[in-house]
Motif scaffolding. Structure first.
Motif, PDB file in Angstrom:
ATOM      1  N   GLY A   8       0.718  -1.099   0.058  1.00 13.25           N
ATOM      2  CA  GLY A   8      -0.145   0.028   0.096  1.00 13.25           C
ATOM      3  C   GLY A   8       0.743   1.168   0.093  1.00 13.25           C
ATOM      4  N   ARG A   9       2.018   1.111   0.813  1.00 17.78           N
ATOM      5  CA  ARG A   9       2.765   2.572   0.900  1.00 17.78           C
ATOM      6  C   ARG A   9       3.496   2.540  -0.630  1.00 17.78           C
ATOM      7  N   LEU A  57       3.359   6.096  -6.054  1.00 15.01           N
ATOM      8  CA  LEU A  57       3.116   6.451  -7.294  1.00 15.01           C
ATOM      9  C   LEU A  57       2.421   7.643  -7.662  1.00 15.01           C
ATOM     10  N   PRO A  58       2.827   8.448  -8.926  1.00  6.91           N
ATOM     11  CA  PRO A  58       2.184   9.450  -9.509  1.00  6.91           C
ATOM     12  C   PRO A  58       0.754   9.187  -9.505  1.00  6.91           C
ATOM     13  N   LEU A  91      -0.474   7.235 -12.385  1.00  6.61           N
ATOM     14  CA  LEU A  91      -0.261   5.901 -12.587  1.00  6.61           C
ATOM     15  C   LEU A  91      -0.725   4.860 -11.704  1.00  6.61           C
ATOM     16  N   LEU A  92      -1.730   5.514 -10.789  1.00  2.48           N
ATOM     17  CA  LEU A  92      -2.483   4.538  -9.925  1.00  2.48           C
ATOM     18  C   LEU A  92      -3.525   3.619 -10.868  1.00  2.48           C
ATOM     19  N   PRO A  93      -3.434   2.416  -9.968  1.00  2.64           N
ATOM     20  CA  PRO A  93      -4.379   1.320 -10.810  1.00  2.64           C
ATOM     21  C   PRO A  93      -5.943   2.033 -10.864  1.00  2.64           C
ATOM     22  N   SER A 103      -2.517   2.668   2.060  1.00  2.00           N
ATOM     23  CA  SER A 103      -2.181   3.532   1.114  1.00  2.00           C
ATOM     24  C   SER A 103      -2.597   4.960   1.381  1.00  2.00           C
ATOM     25  N   GLY A 104      -3.808   4.854   2.248  1.00  2.00           N
ATOM     26  CA  GLY A 104      -4.461   6.177   2.460  1.00  2.00           C
ATOM     27  C   GLY A 104      -5.494   6.901   1.400  1.00  2.00           C
ATOM     28  N   LEU A 105      -5.318   5.989   0.173  1.00  2.00           N
ATOM     29  CA  LEU A 105      -5.897   6.539  -1.356  1.00  2.00           C
ATOM     30  C   LEU A 105      -7.148   5.830  -1.394  1.00  2.00           C
TER      31      LEU A 105
END
Length: 230
Positions: free
Chosen positions: A55-56, A61-62, A65-67, A89-91
């Protein structure tokens, strides 16, 4: 037909089976200490830490470029690896769907048996394995590696049709990651054995990436663990 823009393959973090079975086999024990089905095996504490490290890595990643699409094996250890990676990841990463074609190699009657237990209950099987070789051996009511290739070929056909041009992450198992190379790169058994000899077995929480920007999937990295704690 197009292809996905990117395919990232993540092996699940260390599971209880990854610890129990090598220990039991080394000691020659019939019992592994685990019960239940292979699909229900949990992550270890280390496996959870490895998932968080994935996750980190994703968080580093920019944004571009995230899935965009996430798919996991339905097995608990794969689903948990992705869940914990997303949390760490916090995303706002995509919620994962599951696909039965991403399950680990099906061992049939030998599922969750140690080597000693196989020798005791199915005494002909060690000889059959030795004669056939690792990739061509099919356990009773289980799969050989060619069977895995068939289901992954079907999976990739659907993936490229349904998600062409999108970035996809798959969380699954060592056999799936290895056989994705076999299918995508058109390997034969000798060349697949060369892959294993050169890079070793697929490591827990490792990352393998294929780049589809050229219009076909090209291997970018394989079995990397630089993102994991030492």
């Amino acid at each position: 037909m197009g292809v996905v823009a990117e395919l990232i393959l993540i092996r699940h973090g260390q599971s209880a089976s990854n610890v129990a079975f090598p220990e039991a086999d080394a000691a020659g024990r019939v019992e592994s200490g685990l019960s239940g089905r292979d699909s229900e095996v949990e992550l270890t504490a280390l496996g959870e830490e490895q998932a968080a490290a994935v996750g980190r890595w994703l968080a580093s990643l920019p944004a571009e470029l995230l899935p965009e699409v996430a798919i996991t094996s339905p097995y608990l250890r794969a689903r948990e690896t992705w869940r914990l990676a997303v949390r760490a990841s916090g995303l706002e990463l995509p919620a994962a769907t599951t696909d039965e074609r991403l399950v680990d190699r099906l061992l049939g009657d030998l599922e969750m048996l140690t080597r000693a237990a196989v020798a005791e209950r199915f005494p002909d099987e060690p000889g059959r394995l030795l004669e056939a070789g690792e990739y061509r051996y099919r356990p009773p009511n289980g799969e050989d590696f060619a069977d895995i290739a068939v289901r992954l070929t079907s999976f990739l056909d659907d993936l490229n049709r349904d998600h062409a041009g999108r970035r996809v992450v798959v969380t699954a198992h060592d056999a799936v990651v290895l056989m994705m190379r076999y299918v995508i790169e058109g390997l034969d058994w000798d060349r697949l054995a060369d892959v294993v000899a050169a890079a070793g077995f697929v490591r827990n929480a490792s990352i393998t990436r294929f780049d589809g920007s050229s219009g076909r999937l090209v291997l970018d990295r394989y079995n990397t663990v630089d993102h994991l704690p030492a």
